[in-house]
Design a protein around this motif. Structure first.
Motif, PDB file in Angstrom:
ATOM      1  N   GLN A 162      66.099  11.819   8.102  1.00 14.61           N
ATOM      2  CA  GLN A 162      65.722  12.531   9.445  1.00 14.61           C
ATOM      3  C   GLN A 162      67.001  13.413   9.671  1.00 14.61           C
ATOM      4  OE1 GLN A 162      62.592  11.087  12.201  1.00 14.61           O
ATOM      5  NE2 GLN A 162      61.325  12.234  10.451  1.00 14.61           N
ATOM      6  N   GLU A 163      68.248  12.372  10.289  1.00 18.04           N
ATOM      7  CA  GLU A 163      68.977  12.651  10.755  1.00 18.04           C
ATOM      8  C   GLU A 163      69.719  13.430   9.760  1.00 18.04           C
ATOM      9  OE1 GLU A 163      71.912  12.812  14.190  1.00 18.04           O
ATOM     10  OE2 GLU A 163      69.674  12.773  13.855  1.00 18.04           O
ATOM     11  N   ARG A 164      70.072  12.695   8.570  1.00 15.77           N
ATOM     12  CA  ARG A 164      70.627  13.829   7.665  1.00 15.77           C
ATOM     13  C   ARG A 164      70.689  14.996   7.567  1.00 15.77           C
ATOM     14  NH1 ARG A 164      69.938   8.652   4.296  1.00 15.77           N
ATOM     15  NH2 ARG A 164      68.583  10.124   2.720  1.00 15.77           N
ATOM     16  N   ARG A 165      69.225  15.289   7.130  1.00 20.67           N
ATOM     17  CA  ARG A 165      68.605  16.451   7.105  1.00 20.67           C
ATOM     18  C   ARG A 165      68.960  17.542   8.688  1.00 20.67           C
ATOM     19  NH1 ARG A 165      65.474  19.366   4.300  1.00 20.67           N
ATOM     20  NH2 ARG A 165      64.274  21.235   5.193  1.00 20.67           N
ATOM     21  N   ARG A 166      68.819  16.689   9.512  1.00 17.26           N
ATOM     22  CA  ARG A 166      69.636  17.644  11.105  1.00 17.26           C
ATOM     23  C   ARG A 166      71.145  18.814  10.861  1.00 17.26           C
ATOM     24  NH1 ARG A 166      66.106  14.413  13.653  1.00 17.26           N
ATOM     25  NH2 ARG A 166      66.783  12.546  13.539  1.00 17.26           N
ATOM     26  N   LYS A 167      71.767  16.565  10.637  1.00 18.09           N
ATOM     27  CA  LYS A 167      73.198  16.866  10.548  1.00 18.09           C
ATOM     28  C   LYS A 167      73.404  18.587   9.251  1.00 18.09           C
ATOM     29  CE  LYS A 167      75.056  12.696  11.758  1.00 18.09           C
ATOM     30  NZ  LYS A 167      75.416  11.825  11.356  1.00 18.09           N
ATOM     31  N   ALA A 168      72.605  18.307   8.494  1.00 17.17           N
ATOM     32  CA  ALA A 168      73.236  19.213   6.701  1.00 17.17           C
ATOM     33  C   ALA A 168      72.966  20.476   7.575  1.00 17.17           C
ATOM     34  CB  ALA A 168      72.379  19.142   5.924  1.00 17.17           C
ATOM     35  N   ILE A 169      71.394  20.972   8.408  1.00 19.68           N
ATOM     36  CA  ILE A 169      70.976  22.379   8.610  1.00 19.68           C
ATOM     37  C   ILE A 169      71.794  22.488   9.642  1.00 19.68           C
ATOM     38  CG2 ILE A 169      68.891  23.460  10.271  1.00 19.68           C
ATOM     39  CD1 ILE A 169      67.259  21.463   8.550  1.00 19.68           C
ATOM     40  N   ALA A 170      72.447  21.709  10.879  1.00 20.26           N
ATOM     41  CA  ALA A 170      73.403  22.651  11.729  1.00 20.26           C
ATOM     42  C   ALA A 170      74.885  22.819  10.776  1.00 20.26           C
ATOM     43  CB  ALA A 170      74.142  21.164  12.520  1.00 20.26           C
ATOM     44  N   LEU A 171      75.352  21.633  10.503  1.00 23.65           N
ATOM     45  CA  LEU A 171      76.825  21.771   9.352  1.00 23.65           C
ATOM     46  C   LEU A 171      76.811  23.059   8.236  1.00 23.65           C
ATOM     47  CD1 LEU A 171      77.162  18.191   8.535  1.00 23.65           C
ATOM     48  CD2 LEU A 171      77.837  19.226  10.324  1.00 23.65           C
ATOM     49  N   PHE A 172      75.457  23.473   7.862  1.00 25.48           N
ATOM     50  CA  PHE A 172      75.242  24.268   7.029  1.00 25.48           C
ATOM     51  C   PHE A 172      75.248  25.941   7.439  1.00 25.48           C
ATOM     52  CE2 PHE A 172      73.980  27.021   3.604  1.00 25.48           C
ATOM     53  CZ  PHE A 172      74.628  27.437   2.563  1.00 25.48           C
ATOM     54  N   SER A 173      74.432  25.722   8.685  1.00 23.97           N
ATOM     55  CA  SER A 173      74.273  26.997   9.639  1.00 23.97           C
ATOM     56  C   SER A 173      75.242  27.621  10.445  1.00 23.97           C
ATOM     57  CB  SER A 173      73.249  27.074  10.691  1.00 23.97           C
ATOM     58  OG  SER A 173      71.687  26.457  10.179  1.00 23.97           O
ATOM     59  N   GLN A 174      76.200  26.631  10.720  1.00 23.85           N
ATOM     60  CA  GLN A 174      77.623  26.926  11.294  1.00 23.85           C
ATOM     61  C   GLN A 174      78.822  27.362   9.653  1.00 23.85           C
ATOM     62  OE1 GLN A 174      79.094  24.124  14.481  1.00 23.85           O
ATOM     63  NE2 GLN A 174      77.654  22.866  13.886  1.00 23.85           N
ATOM     64  N   MET A 175      78.569  27.064   8.617  1.00 23.97           N
ATOM     65  CA  MET A 175      79.322  27.328   8.056  1.00 23.97           C
ATOM     66  C   MET A 175      79.441  28.973   7.722  1.00 23.97           C
ATOM     67  SD  MET A 175      79.685  24.284   5.807  1.00 23.97           S
ATOM     68  CE  MET A 175      79.746  24.262   4.085  1.00 23.97           C
ATOM     69  N   VAL A 176      77.973  28.758   7.216  1.00 20.05           N
ATOM     70  CA  VAL A 176      77.699  30.599   6.919  1.00 20.05           C
ATOM     71  C   VAL A 176      77.836  31.053   7.917  1.00 20.05           C
ATOM     72  CG1 VAL A 176      75.049  31.547   6.948  1.00 20.05           C
ATOM     73  CG2 VAL A 176      75.856  29.434   5.985  1.00 20.05           C
ATOM     74  N   GLY A 177      77.489  31.323   9.752  1.00 19.03           N
ATOM     75  CA  GLY A 177      77.951  31.798  10.061  1.00 19.03           C
ATOM     76  C   GLY A 177      79.534  32.197  10.827  1.00 19.03           C
ATOM     77  N   SER A 178      80.312  30.789  10.378  1.00 22.75           N
ATOM     78  CA  SER A 178      81.305  31.368   9.745  1.00 22.75           C
ATOM     79  C   SER A 178      81.882  33.035   9.367  1.00 22.75           C
ATOM     80  CB  SER A 178      82.339  30.419  10.499  1.00 22.75           C
ATOM     81  OG  SER A 178      82.091  29.008  11.506  1.00 22.75           O
ATOM     82  N   LEU A 179      81.596  32.430   8.332  1.00 27.44           N
ATOM     83  CA  LEU A 179      82.499  32.869   6.853  1.00 27.44           C
ATOM     84  C   LEU A 179      81.832  34.017   6.992  1.00 27.44           C
ATOM     85  CD1 LEU A 179      84.102  32.528   4.142  1.00 27.44           C
ATOM     86  CD2 LEU A 179      81.362  32.713   3.456  1.00 27.44           C
ATOM     87  N   MET A 180      80.418  34.892   7.552  1.00 30.61           N
ATOM     88  CA  MET A 180      80.099  35.429   8.171  1.00 30.61           C
ATOM     89  C   MET A 180      80.995  36.422   8.583  1.00 30.61           C
ATOM     90  SD  MET A 180      75.757  35.642   7.311  1.00 30.61           S
ATOM     91  CE  MET A 180      75.246  37.618   7.622  1.00 30.61           C
ATOM     92  N   LEU A 181      80.627  36.098  10.391  1.00 29.93           N
ATOM     93  CA  LEU A 181      81.588  36.641  10.693  1.00 29.93           C
ATOM     94  C   LEU A 181      83.576  36.973  10.731  1.00 29.93           C
ATOM     95  CD1 LEU A 181      80.823  34.435  14.362  1.00 29.93           C
ATOM     96  CD2 LEU A 181      79.771  36.882  13.564  1.00 29.93           C
ATOM     97  N   SER A 182      83.859  36.276   9.963  1.00 32.04           N
ATOM     98  CA  SER A 182      85.029  36.720   9.365  1.00 32.04           C
ATOM     99  C   SER A 182      85.270  37.367   8.699  1.00 32.04           C
ATOM    100  CB  SER A 182      85.952  34.647   9.032  1.00 32.04           C
ATOM    101  OG  SER A 182      87.030  34.905   8.571  1.00 32.04           O
ATOM    102  N   ARG A 183      84.586  37.703   7.629  1.00 30.03           N
ATOM    103  CA  ARG A 183      84.193  38.789   6.593  1.00 30.03           C
ATOM    104  C   ARG A 183      83.754  39.453   7.157  1.00 30.03           C
ATOM    105  NH1 ARG A 183      80.899  35.957   1.951  1.00 30.03           N
ATOM    106  NH2 ARG A 183      81.972  35.262   0.210  1.00 30.03           N
TER     107      ARG A 183
END
Length: 210
Positions: A162-183
């Motif tokens: 469960q902790e792995r999944r929570r971390k994966a969601i948080a990390l990937f959300s931040q990755m997508v958000g950073s890339l979208m804003l940068s673009r």
């Protein structure tokens, strides 16, 4: 009227082989995906789509009953290609004894990925469009997003699923958000775009060490 293969379409006397029909359909999907990624789904009309793929609108309707049907096919292909890209990256990391999550963050928030809108992660490329699309396309996107989270959760170093999944969601959300804003600001403020990308990457790399 000629098809891309130089054969008359249904208005002529010669037919198109089953294999050629499959290739023609793939050509339409590929041309549409490129335009959708570059300009957004709503901004691209059927006239432009068929012209880019080398077909008439009549030829288009031989393969798709509507633009929504084409969008659904594009989304499905994009998610499959993105999945293959992620699997290849994870396997390459394991082969070289590298941390798959670290390498994925470094690639995802890299200058190369920033500019590679045509072939980069489809989850970022279509994030701004997806909620306005048809149900089938939205379902493909949701399945792709869930699958990516699952794959990333599997490579995170934590004994608690469960902790792995929570971390994966948080990390990937931040990755997508950073890339979208940068673009979003890359053309008008490239220095700020680089800052968003660099700082986002550094923060996420620090997070996975904690």
């Amino acid at each position: 009227m000629q098809t891309m293969a130089g054969l008359p379409d249904r208005s002529g006397h010669m037919g198109v082989s089953k294999q050629q029909a499959i290739e023609n359909k793939r050509s339409i999907v590929a041309a549409a995906e490129k335009l959708f990624r570059e300009r957004g789904v709503a901004a691209v009309g059927l006239t432009e789509l068929t012209k880019a793929a080398g077909f008439t609108q009549g030829g288009f309707y031989n393969h798709f009953k509507s633009k929504d049907a084409l969008v659904a096919a594009v989304m499905e292909k994009a998610m499959e290609d993105g999945a293959a890209q992620l699997i290849a990256g994870i396997q390459a990391s394991k082969t070289s004894a590298a941390d798959p999550m670290k390498r994925h963050i470094e690639w995802y928030l890299s200058p190369d990925h920033l500019t590679n809108i045509e072939a980069g992660c489809p989850l970022t490329a279509f994030a701004g469009d997806v909620r306005r699309l048809g149900k089938e396309a939205r379902q493909s996107y949701a399945r792709g997003l869930r699958w990516n989270v699952d794959q990333l959760a599997n490579v995170i170093d934590d004994e608690n699923p469960q902790e792995r999944r929570r971390k994966a969601i948080a990390l990937f959300s931040q990755m997508v958000g950073s890339l979208m804003l940068s673009r979003a600001v890359a053309e008008v403020d490239p220095d700020f775009a680089d800052e968003i990308l660099k700082d986002g990457r550094q923060q996420l790399l620090q997070a996975i060490k904690a």
